[in-house]
Design an enzyme around this catalytic site. Structure first.
Site, PDB file in Angstrom:
ATOM      1  CB  SER A  78     -22.120  24.079 -24.091  1.00 53.35           C
ATOM      2  OG  SER A  78     -21.540  23.883 -22.841  1.00 53.35           O
ATOM      3  CE1 TYR A 106     -17.533  25.017 -26.392  1.00 51.61           C
ATOM      4  CE2 TYR A 106     -18.630  25.369 -24.135  1.00 51.61           C
ATOM      5  CZ  TYR A 106     -18.322  24.795 -25.014  1.00 51.61           C
ATOM      6  OH  TYR A 106     -18.890  23.270 -25.332  1.00 51.61           O
ATOM      7  CE  LYS A 138     -20.520  24.448 -28.297  1.00 51.88           C
ATOM      8  NZ  LYS A 138     -20.810  23.451 -29.165  1.00 51.88           N
TER       9      LYS A 138
HETATM   10  N1  LIG Z   1     -16.794  17.824 -22.981  1.00 48.33           N
HETATM   11  C1  LIG Z   1     -17.780  18.597 -22.284  1.00 48.33           C
HETATM   12  O1  LIG Z   1     -17.862  18.761 -20.934  1.00 48.33           O
HETATM   13  C2  LIG Z   1     -18.802  19.344 -23.173  1.00 48.33           C
HETATM   14  C3  LIG Z   1     -19.794  20.084 -22.240  1.00 48.33           C
HETATM   15  C4  LIG Z   1     -20.968  20.703 -22.954  1.00 48.33           C
HETATM   16  C5  LIG Z   1     -21.030  20.693 -24.455  1.00 48.33           C
HETATM   17  N2  LIG Z   1     -19.934  19.834 -25.128  1.00 48.33           N
HETATM   18  C6  LIG Z   1     -19.971  19.979 -26.501  1.00 48.33           C
HETATM   19  O2  LIG Z   1     -20.046  18.538 -26.966  1.00 48.33           O
HETATM   20  C7  LIG Z   1     -19.377  18.551 -28.310  1.00 48.33           C
HETATM   21  C8  LIG Z   1     -18.446  17.557 -28.451  1.00 48.33           C
HETATM   22  O3  LIG Z   1     -17.080  17.863 -27.534  1.00 48.33           O
HETATM   23  P1  LIG Z   1     -16.250  16.596 -26.901  1.00 48.33           P
HETATM   24  O4  LIG Z   1     -16.273  17.275 -25.434  1.00 48.33           O
HETATM   25  O5  LIG Z   1     -16.486  15.498 -27.227  1.00 48.33           O
HETATM   26  O6  LIG Z   1     -14.905  17.530 -27.533  1.00 48.33           O
HETATM   27  P2  LIG Z   1     -13.609  16.745 -28.044  1.00 48.33           P
HETATM   28  O7  LIG Z   1     -13.479  15.518 -27.187  1.00 48.33           O
HETATM   29  O8  LIG Z   1     -12.471  17.959 -27.618  1.00 48.33           O
HETATM   30  O9  LIG Z   1     -13.636  16.581 -29.557  1.00 48.33           O
HETATM   31  C9  LIG Z   1     -13.845  17.632 -30.207  1.00 48.33           C
HETATM   32  C10 LIG Z   1     -13.981  17.413 -31.748  1.00 48.33           C
HETATM   33  O10 LIG Z   1     -14.075  18.249 -32.648  1.00 48.33           O
HETATM   34  C11 LIG Z   1     -13.188  18.390 -33.760  1.00 48.33           C
HETATM   35  N3  LIG Z   1     -12.785  19.857 -34.219  1.00 48.33           N
HETATM   36  C12 LIG Z   1     -12.354  20.598 -33.479  1.00 48.33           C
HETATM   37  N4  LIG Z   1     -12.370  21.793 -34.110  1.00 48.33           N
HETATM   38  C13 LIG Z   1     -12.653  21.518 -35.583  1.00 48.33           C
HETATM   39  C14 LIG Z   1     -12.900  21.985 -36.814  1.00 48.33           C
HETATM   40  N5  LIG Z   1     -12.562  23.368 -37.047  1.00 48.33           N
HETATM   41  N6  LIG Z   1     -13.401  21.306 -37.900  1.00 48.33           N
HETATM   42  C15 LIG Z   1     -13.680  20.032 -37.817  1.00 48.33           C
HETATM   43  N7  LIG Z   1     -13.684  19.332 -36.536  1.00 48.33           N
HETATM   44  C16 LIG Z   1     -13.353  20.198 -35.397  1.00 48.33           C
HETATM   45  C17 LIG Z   1     -11.893  17.580 -33.100  1.00 48.33           C
HETATM   46  O11 LIG Z   1     -11.001  16.929 -34.091  1.00 48.33           O
HETATM   47  P3  LIG Z   1      -9.961  17.574 -34.841  1.00 48.33           P
HETATM   48  O12 LIG Z   1      -9.081  18.261 -33.976  1.00 48.33           O
HETATM   49  O13 LIG Z   1      -9.224  16.203 -35.610  1.00 48.33           O
HETATM   50  O14 LIG Z   1     -10.487  18.670 -35.809  1.00 48.33           O
HETATM   51  C18 LIG Z   1     -12.473  16.416 -32.031  1.00 48.33           C
HETATM   52  O15 LIG Z   1     -12.815  15.506 -33.077  1.00 48.33           O
HETATM   53  C19 LIG Z   1     -18.770  20.119 -28.601  1.00 48.33           C
HETATM   54  O16 LIG Z   1     -19.972  20.506 -29.448  1.00 48.33           O
HETATM   55  C20 LIG Z   1     -18.767  20.478 -27.211  1.00 48.33           C
HETATM   56  O17 LIG Z   1     -18.925  22.022 -27.286  1.00 48.33           O
HETATM   57  C21 LIG Z   1     -18.851  19.176 -24.463  1.00 48.33           C
END
Ligand SMILES: NC(=O)c1ccc[n+]([C@@H]2O[C@H](COP(=O)([O-])OP(=O)(O)OC[C@H]3O[C@@H](n4cnc5c(N)ncnc54)[C@H](OP(=O)(O)O)[C@@H]3O)[C@@H](O)[C@H]2O)c1
Length: 268
Positions: A153, A166, A170
């Site tokens: 991130s 968080y 990261k």
């Molecule tokens: N969104 C942003 O702005 C942003 C920015 C920078 C980086 N990121 C990174 O991008 C990646 C994807 O994020 P996203 O925004 O797509 O998140 P999201 O839509 O909230 O999805 C998170 C996913 O992770 C799963 N998850 C969470 N805890 C888990 C666990 N203990 N075991 C297995 N699965 C788990 C959730 O499913 P379940 O609840 O079904 O387990 C869900 O499928 C992450 O690494 C995040 O840190 C996101």
């Protein structure tokens, strides 16, 4: 959840017949990566905790590729994660692409956060990618090939004001990725660290609801765009895959003018 009807871009034969494991597959970026990979000809195994949320993805995977499927797995449970990956390796003969994408943000204010909140965040965001990497390495080394993508991130390299769990997790993931990339490249194994910018997913919107200022437009990316950028660059020589050039510029600004950077950043 909306499953796209538009076909994703083509990646030639890069993913055809390959085996890809994606964690955090039930929503957001992970779900999009699974869909794009399966349409690109890969056998996809998507992991997440919530069986009900995985079901729509499972249905699409099964339709496009009978060998693809989802697995209910909490990546913070190291034994369960190892066992799941071992089963995939046995069943499909190896893993070509591992995408460590699952993450959590504890969503607790500095005044209230506990050490256990930090531990749980590190279990999911850092120790799970470490465990998954160590689990797939022996078979990747034996084949002299493989790609590991760690979704970090921008918070890990440009932390915003907050309790720090968080971004710290990261930052650790980014450092782990960079260290291992040096050692693994000569063995034919590529490691990438991804900086996705801001995506309006559950995780991204959650941060906004807790007070993160809405990023400028040039720092906002759709999951479709980020997935496409990752899949276009995975396996190439560069370590970092960044979805926003503006954030790369902010990195340079921070190093050149740290005082001015921190003054501007403290209100975010
Ligand atoms: N969104 C942003 O702005 C942003 C920015 C920078 C980086 N990121 C990174 O991008 C990646 C994807 O994020 P996203 O925004 O797509 O998140 P999201 O839509 O909230 O999805 C998170 C996913 O992770 C799963 N998850 C969470 N805890 C888990 C666990 N203990 N075991 C297995 N699965 C788990 C959730 O499913 P379940 O609840 O079904 O387990 C869900 O499928 C992450 O690494 C995040 O840190 C996101």
């Amino acid at each position: 959840m909306t499953l796209p009807t538009r076909r994703p871009p083509l990646y030639g034969d890069r993913y055809r017949g390959r085996v890809a494991v994606v964690t955090g597959a039930s929503a957001g970026l992970g779900e999009q990566l699974c869909l794009d990979l399966v349409h690109a000809g890969a056998t996809v195994v998507g992991l997440a905790r919530n069986a009900q949320r995985l079901e729509p993805l499972s249905a699409v995977l099964r339709t496009v590729s009978p060998t693809s499927h989802t697995v209910v797995c909490d990546v913070a449970d190291t034994e369960a994660l190892r066992a799941t990956l071992a089963t995939v390796i046995t069943r499909h003969g190896g893993i070509d692409l591992l995408i460590n994408n699952a993450a959590q943000d504890p969503g607790v204010r500095l005044a209230d956060i506990t050490v256990d909140d930090f531990r749980r965040t590190f279990d999911v965001n850092f120790f799970a990618p470490v465990a998954a990497t160590l689990a797939v390495l022996p078979s990747m080394r034996a084949r002299g090939a493989g790609t590991i993508v760690n979704v970090s991130s921008d918070g890990g390299r440009l932390p915003s004001p907050g309790p720090g769990a968080y971004p710290a997790s990261k930052a650790a993931l980014s450092a782990f990725s960079e260290s291992t990339a040096f050692r693994l490249a000569p063995l034919g194994i590529r490691v990438h660290v991804v900086y996705p910018a801001f995506m309006a997913t559950e995780l991204g919107l959650g941060a906004l609801h807790r007070g993160l200022r809405r990023p400028p437009r040039l720092m906002i990316r759709r999951v479709e765009t980020v997935s496409r950028i990752i899949l276009a660059r995975a396996g190439e020589s560069s370590l970092e895959i960044s979805a926003s050039r503006l954030i790369d510029v902010a990195m340079v600004f921070r190093h050149l003018l740290p005082g001015a950077y921190r003054w501007g950043r403290k209100s975010w």
